[in-house]
Design an enzyme around this catalytic site. Structure first.
Site, PDB file in Angstrom:
ATOM      1  N   HIS A 177      74.090  94.309 -80.518  1.00  0.00           N
ATOM      2  CA  HIS A 177      75.025  95.546 -81.064  1.00  0.00           C
ATOM      3  C   HIS A 177      74.077  96.515 -81.996  1.00  0.00           C
ATOM      4  O   HIS A 177      74.165  97.721 -81.795  1.00  0.00           O
ATOM      5  CB  HIS A 177      76.034  94.847 -81.606  1.00  0.00           C
ATOM      6  N   GLU A 178      73.382  95.900 -83.206  1.00  0.00           N
ATOM      7  CA  GLU A 178      72.752  96.625 -83.862  1.00  0.00           C
ATOM      8  C   GLU A 178      71.730  97.516 -83.294  1.00  0.00           C
ATOM      9  O   GLU A 178      71.555  98.488 -83.601  1.00  0.00           O
ATOM     10  CB  GLU A 178      72.166  95.745 -85.016  1.00  0.00           C
ATOM     11  N   HIS A 212      73.032 100.676 -81.955  1.00  0.00           N
ATOM     12  CA  HIS A 212      73.066 101.605 -82.874  1.00  0.00           C
ATOM     13  C   HIS A 212      71.726 102.372 -83.119  1.00  0.00           C
ATOM     14  O   HIS A 212      71.398 103.521 -82.910  1.00  0.00           O
ATOM     15  CB  HIS A 212      73.432 101.270 -84.416  1.00  0.00           C
ATOM     16  N   ASP A 272      82.212 100.422 -87.812  1.00  0.00           N
ATOM     17  CA  ASP A 272      81.858 101.575 -86.818  1.00  0.00           C
ATOM     18  C   ASP A 272      82.828 102.680 -86.525  1.00  0.00           C
ATOM     19  O   ASP A 272      82.844 103.816 -86.337  1.00  0.00           O
ATOM     20  CB  ASP A 272      81.263 101.164 -85.607  1.00  0.00           C
TER      21      ASP A 272
HETATM   22 ZN   LIG Z   1      78.129  98.510 -85.602  1.00  0.00          ZN
END
Ligand SMILES: [Zn+2]
Length: 375
Positions: A59-60, A63, A177
């Site tokens: 997930h990171e 980004h 987010d």
């Molecule tokens: Zn996030």
């Protein structure tokens, strides 16, 4: 990073494990003990946590890699028990870019959940699928959970937690987010400072509801999370309003023209004396031909003082100097001083000659100047 263990570097981004991560293992042991889990069940549970953190890591990276497309670097990724943080150097300011960077993380978990669910649907025994369906619709007490293979339980749990992660992350409140997605969408209509103000208000309202709901229903973690969101919303709003303020001033509005030029071959003693007896704390250092060699900051001066290192040359203690032009906006100075922790910035005129400095105290002046201006 202090208090963190470096795991590896992937795509040029170092990944750290925060020390509090160890608490997870203590929690697992405590849970296994109190629920009377077998060793195998404990191993599966540990595996599930590890897999979940792998999903958080991906997930990171979602980004970080989306940000890289817009030229924004990621300093590092830190994994903590409450989740991960990709520390981007800044957020892209174009609303559409912020939107994509913010949504890229949750999208990764959507993809993971879909892949897992498709795999389960293709590979699992239909009888077990039916048992899962019964467990979902009529409660888990209506099936013998032990008859469902551990691997299938693992996969369905992992898919489920990924979906929870997405829902949780998309709450429209900073620092989630969803807050950034919401702000980016608003920014397209109202501009960033106003959008941030609105998003921060909405976020805090939601957070208050979370806190009240949490306290009312003894969901202590929810209440803590709510407080966390309130703080996140406030600091994000402060940051953006400050940036907005800075962008309306330029370097020449607050540049300090009087500053002391130290020489690289001077003793540290002269820096120590100056720091003691003047208001200056950080200094530009030049060679004999007046070329800027670097800067020396309060920390190094105090260090030298404590070590009684008064006769070493200043040139041995230098930091790289950052330079801005008189006509630049204060945004860059703000970034250097507030985010990068630079103590003093050299200011040049249109011909490139150094004419002044801005230090951390000087930057704080902007806020005072504008406060005076208000009626
Ligand atoms: Zn996030």
């Amino acid at each position: 990073m202090r208090g963190a263990l470096k795991l590896f570097t992937g795509f040029g981004i170092p990944v750290f494990l925060h020390w509090t991560f160890g608490l997870i293992f203590i929690y697992i042991l405590w849970y296994a003990q109190s629920e009377g889990l077998t060793i195998m069940e404990t191993v599966w549970m540990t595996g599930l946590f590890m897999a979940l953190f792998l999903c958080v890591l991906l997930h990171e990276y979602g980004h970080a890699l989306a940000a890289r497309r817009y030229g924004v670097k990621t300093r590092d990724i830190v994994l903590m028990p409450i989740g991960g943080v990709a520390r981007l150097e800044r957020m892209p300011e174009k609303p559409i870019q912020e939107f994509i960077v913010a949504i890229a993380g949750p999208l990764v978990n959507v993809v993971i959940a879909i892949v897992l669910l498709v795999l389960i649907w293709l590979l699992a025994d239909p009888i077990h699928l039916e048992m899962l369906q019964v467990a979902f619709t009529q409660g888990s007490e209506n099936v013998v959970i032990e008859e469902i293979p551990q691997l299938l339980q693992f996969a369905i749990n992992l898919a489920g937690t990924n979906i929870v992660l997405v829902l949780f992350n998309m709450i429209p409140a900073f620092p989630m987010d969803g807050g950034r997605v919401f702000r980016a969408l608003l920014s397209m209509k109202t501009g960033r400072p106003k959008a941030t103000k609105i998003a921060a208000w909405v976020g805090q309202a939601i957070a208050m509801l979370l806190v009240m709901y949490g306290l009312w229903n003894d969901r202590f973690m929810l209440a803590v999370l709510g407080l966390f969101v309130i703080l996140g919303a406030r600091s994000e709003n402060d940051m953006v309003q400050t940036e907005d303020l800075m962008s309306r001033f330029s370097v020449k509005d607050i540049v300090r023209y009087q500053f002391t030029r130290l020489r690289a071959n001077d003793w540290m003693l002269s820096a120590i004396e100056l720091m003691k007896h003047s208001l200056e704390r950080h200094f530009l250092v030049f060679d004999l031909n007046d070329n800027l060699m670097g800067v020396i900051e309060e920390d190094q001066i105090i260090q030298a003082m404590n070590k009684s290192d008064v006769t070493s040359e200043i040139g041995n203690h230098l930091h790289r100097a950052e330079t801005v032009k008189l006509s630049d906006s204060l945004l860059r100075v703000n970034y250097l001083i507030r985010q990068q922790g630079v103590g003093i910035v050299a200011v040049t005129d249109a011909e490139g000659a150094i004419v002044g400095v801005i230090d951390d105290r000087g930057l704080a002046k902007v806020v005072r100047l504008t406060e005076r201006r208000k009626p």
